[in-house]
Design a protein around this motif. Sequence first.
Motif, PDB file in Angstrom:
ATOM      1  N   ARG A 234     -45.967  -2.983  10.704  1.00 11.05           N
ATOM      2  CA  ARG A 234     -47.156  -4.021  10.337  1.00 11.05           C
ATOM      3  C   ARG A 234     -47.440  -3.687   8.777  1.00 11.05           C
ATOM      4  O   ARG A 234     -47.611  -4.999   8.381  1.00 11.05           O
ATOM      5  N   ALA A 235     -47.498  -2.755   8.295  1.00 11.72           N
ATOM      6  CA  ALA A 235     -48.060  -2.407   6.915  1.00 11.72           C
ATOM      7  C   ALA A 235     -46.775  -3.271   5.854  1.00 11.72           C
ATOM      8  O   ALA A 235     -47.510  -3.738   5.066  1.00 11.72           O
ATOM      9  N   VAL A 236     -45.763  -3.082   6.283  1.00  9.50           N
ATOM     10  CA  VAL A 236     -44.733  -3.722   5.478  1.00  9.50           C
ATOM     11  C   VAL A 236     -44.771  -5.126   5.605  1.00  9.50           C
ATOM     12  O   VAL A 236     -44.728  -5.869   4.481  1.00  9.50           O
ATOM     13  N   VAL A 237     -44.987  -5.766   6.708  1.00  5.89           N
ATOM     14  CA  VAL A 237     -45.283  -7.181   6.788  1.00  5.89           C
ATOM     15  C   VAL A 237     -46.414  -7.647   6.142  1.00  5.89           C
ATOM     16  O   VAL A 237     -46.221  -8.614   5.495  1.00  5.89           O
ATOM     17  N   ASP A 238     -47.369  -6.675   6.407  1.00 12.11           N
ATOM     18  CA  ASP A 238     -48.641  -7.383   5.515  1.00 12.11           C
ATOM     19  C   ASP A 238     -48.670  -7.301   4.128  1.00 12.11           C
ATOM     20  O   ASP A 238     -48.872  -8.204   3.303  1.00 12.11           O
ATOM     21  N   SER A 239     -47.965  -6.125   3.607  1.00 11.29           N
ATOM     22  CA  SER A 239     -47.832  -5.963   2.179  1.00 11.29           C
ATOM     23  C   SER A 239     -46.769  -7.206   1.551  1.00 11.29           C
ATOM     24  O   SER A 239     -47.134  -7.720   0.310  1.00 11.29           O
ATOM     25  N   SER A 240     -45.807  -7.494   2.197  1.00 14.63           N
ATOM     26  CA  SER A 240     -44.731  -8.488   1.812  1.00 14.63           C
ATOM     27  C   SER A 240     -45.406  -9.933   1.808  1.00 14.63           C
ATOM     28  O   SER A 240     -45.225 -10.524   0.913  1.00 14.63           O
ATOM     29  N   MET A 241     -46.206 -10.254   3.068  1.00  6.93           N
ATOM     30  CA  MET A 241     -46.937 -11.356   3.096  1.00  6.93           C
ATOM     31  C   MET A 241     -47.800 -11.652   1.945  1.00  6.93           C
ATOM     32  O   MET A 241     -47.996 -12.630   1.414  1.00  6.93           O
ATOM     33  N   THR A 242     -48.616 -10.522   1.778  1.00  8.19           N
ATOM     34  CA  THR A 242     -49.630 -10.833   0.802  1.00  8.19           C
ATOM     35  C   THR A 242     -48.954 -10.907  -0.714  1.00  8.19           C
ATOM     36  O   THR A 242     -49.730 -11.782  -1.420  1.00  8.19           O
ATOM     37  N   THR A 243     -47.875 -10.311  -0.969  1.00  8.57           N
ATOM     38  CA  THR A 243     -47.279 -10.552  -2.348  1.00  8.57           C
ATOM     39  C   THR A 243     -46.706 -11.953  -2.312  1.00  8.57           C
ATOM     40  O   THR A 243     -46.544 -12.587  -3.543  1.00  8.57           O
TER      41      THR A 243
ATOM     42  N   PHE B 196     -38.586  -8.676   6.048  1.00  5.02           N
ATOM     43  CA  PHE B 196     -39.768  -8.288   5.062  1.00  5.02           C
ATOM     44  C   PHE B 196     -39.127  -7.240   4.276  1.00  5.02           C
ATOM     45  O   PHE B 196     -38.391  -6.403   5.044  1.00  5.02           O
ATOM     46  N   VAL B 197     -39.390  -7.238   3.119  1.00  2.95           N
ATOM     47  CA  VAL B 197     -39.263  -5.853   2.267  1.00  2.95           C
ATOM     48  C   VAL B 197     -40.324  -5.654   1.628  1.00  2.95           C
ATOM     49  O   VAL B 197     -41.034  -6.560   1.020  1.00  2.95           O
ATOM     50  N   ASP B 198     -41.098  -4.170   1.643  1.00  9.19           N
ATOM     51  CA  ASP B 198     -42.007  -4.077   1.075  1.00  9.19           C
ATOM     52  C   ASP B 198     -41.699  -3.958  -0.439  1.00  9.19           C
ATOM     53  O   ASP B 198     -40.782  -3.937  -1.072  1.00  9.19           O
ATOM     54  N   PRO B 199     -42.774  -4.789  -1.294  1.00  6.42           N
ATOM     55  CA  PRO B 199     -42.772  -5.244  -2.529  1.00  6.42           C
ATOM     56  C   PRO B 199     -42.421  -3.880  -3.468  1.00  6.42           C
ATOM     57  O   PRO B 199     -41.577  -4.032  -4.422  1.00  6.42           O
TER      58      PRO B 199
END
Length: 278
Positions: A15-24, A90-93
């Motif tokens: 979920r943290a990866v998804v959130d950071s990817s979507m935010t970016t 998703f990929v972590d920014p």
Amino acid sequence: MEIREPESAEAERIRAVVDSSMTTSFRLSPGRIDGITDGQFDDDAVTEKIDDEDTVLYVAESGENIEGETITGFVEGRLEDEWGEVNWLFVDPEHRGQGIGTALYDAATETLRDRGVDHVCVTVLEANTEGHDFVERFGLEHDGDLRIEVAGESLVKYVYTDSDVDVDLPTESRETDSAAGENAEPATFPETERTDGHLTATAGDETVYVDRGEEESGTAAPFFGTYEDEAHTEQYGYYCANCGSLDVSMDNMERLECSECGNSHAERSEESYDRSHL
């Protein structure tokens, strides 16, 4: 980097990866991003997907974190009759540019084909500013749109397929506005057309671009932001999805109203009005 299937205990990191990817990379407000992550990637949702035999999940694990290995990417695929669909990637920014997205895509599509699907498509949220270019690198072409409901939000996904595929797109378990070809006019967007893959409307001699990721509720149908350019940087105004009019006004209380059909919208929240999210 290792590509492997996830475990239920890793749902929080996914979920943290998804959130950071979507935010970016997504033109969505924080509230909408939270709605998607809450609805699709909380602990229960991830566990349910892991246990679902028709769902394909992989994570990318990197050993670069000083505290040990960490999940840096996530992909989800789904079997839909003769179709295999890659519906989230998703990929972590902080870990982009290392081939993680490509490795995840290859793993998911290979597994879907190994399970016997005849065709593989990729769906990308319209609001994903980087995902469309990524998918097109694999030679896939925009072949239609799907409207999906996620956590009470109505969102549009572009469907990408191989150029030589000539069969109906997968539509099971989702609301579909348009699964037709490139030049089809979505039934829920009157007075619009396709212009180079973008949803457009005409104001006199001017063509404006409708941003389906920027939606405001209305008494009869939603309003959508419109822009003078394909990149959605120069706002034109709003489009009324009830009648197709661009003659939408906003009063000093931030209420939207269509002069053609009377469709209206109450005062918007501070969050939805903050253009820094786009």
